[in-house]
Scaffold this active site. Structure first.
Site, PDB file in Angstrom:
ATOM      1  N   ILE A  94       0.867  -1.185   0.000  1.00 46.91           N
ATOM      2  CA  ILE A  94       0.000   0.000   0.000  1.00 46.91           C
ATOM      3  C   ILE A  94       0.906   1.238   0.000  1.00 46.91           C
ATOM      4  O   ILE A  94       1.237   1.799   1.036  1.00 46.91           O
ATOM      5  CB  ILE A  94      -0.945   0.015   1.220  1.00 46.91           C
ATOM      6  CG1 ILE A  94      -1.720  -1.290   1.331  1.00 46.91           C
ATOM      7  CG2 ILE A  94      -1.893   1.208   1.142  1.00 46.91           C
ATOM      8  CD1 ILE A  94      -2.671  -1.586   0.196  1.00 46.91           C
ATOM      9  N   HIS A  95       1.329   1.643  -1.185  1.00 42.36           N
ATOM     10  CA  HIS A  95       2.140   2.856  -1.349  1.00 42.36           C
ATOM     11  C   HIS A  95       1.192   3.997  -1.714  1.00 42.36           C
ATOM     12  O   HIS A  95      -0.014   3.905  -1.487  1.00 42.36           O
ATOM     13  CB  HIS A  95       3.228   2.631  -2.404  1.00 42.36           C
ATOM     14  CG  HIS A  95       2.694   2.168  -3.719  1.00 42.36           C
ATOM     15  ND1 HIS A  95       2.179   3.025  -4.655  1.00 42.36           N
ATOM     16  CD2 HIS A  95       2.542   0.915  -4.230  1.00 42.36           C
ATOM     17  CE1 HIS A  95       1.757   2.330  -5.706  1.00 42.36           C
ATOM     18  NE2 HIS A  95       1.966   1.042  -5.464  1.00 42.36           N
TER      19      HIS A  95
END
Length: 99
Positions: free
Chosen positions: A28-29
């Protein structure tokens, strides 16, 4: 799934939470965090994401990115508020189906 009862003045809210393992290959960037925030902002309920005891407001991109969620990490999501039953189902489906 775990349910809790929280009392605020005369209102009673139940906390609903679930855990899921992230399958998004890059974790989850910024981009997935932005998608999560856009989806969560449509709800008035409180929604948090927790990883290893560190919590983030699911409506704030930098807080989510600060969790440094990688593929294979298990995170806990908590929903509380007036309509937590329906919101819980929507949030759970969205996150488990997309991340």
């Amino acid at each position: 799934m775990i349910n809790y009862i929280v009392f605020f003045a005369e209102e009673v809210f139940f906390l609903k939470e679930f855990e899921f393992t992230v399958t998004e290959t890059s974790g989850i960037h910024a981009r997935p965090a932005g998608l999560i925030v856009m989806y969560m902002k449509k709800f008035s309920e409180d929604i948090t994401i927790e990883k290893h005891g560190k919590k983030a407001d699911a409506k704030k991109i930098f807080e989510i990115m600060g969790l440094r969620i990688k593929i294979g990490d298990t995170v806990r999501v908590t929903v509380s508020g007036e309509n937590e039953e329906s919101v819980f189902s929507d949030v759970r489906s969205y996150l488990t189906d997309n991340f």
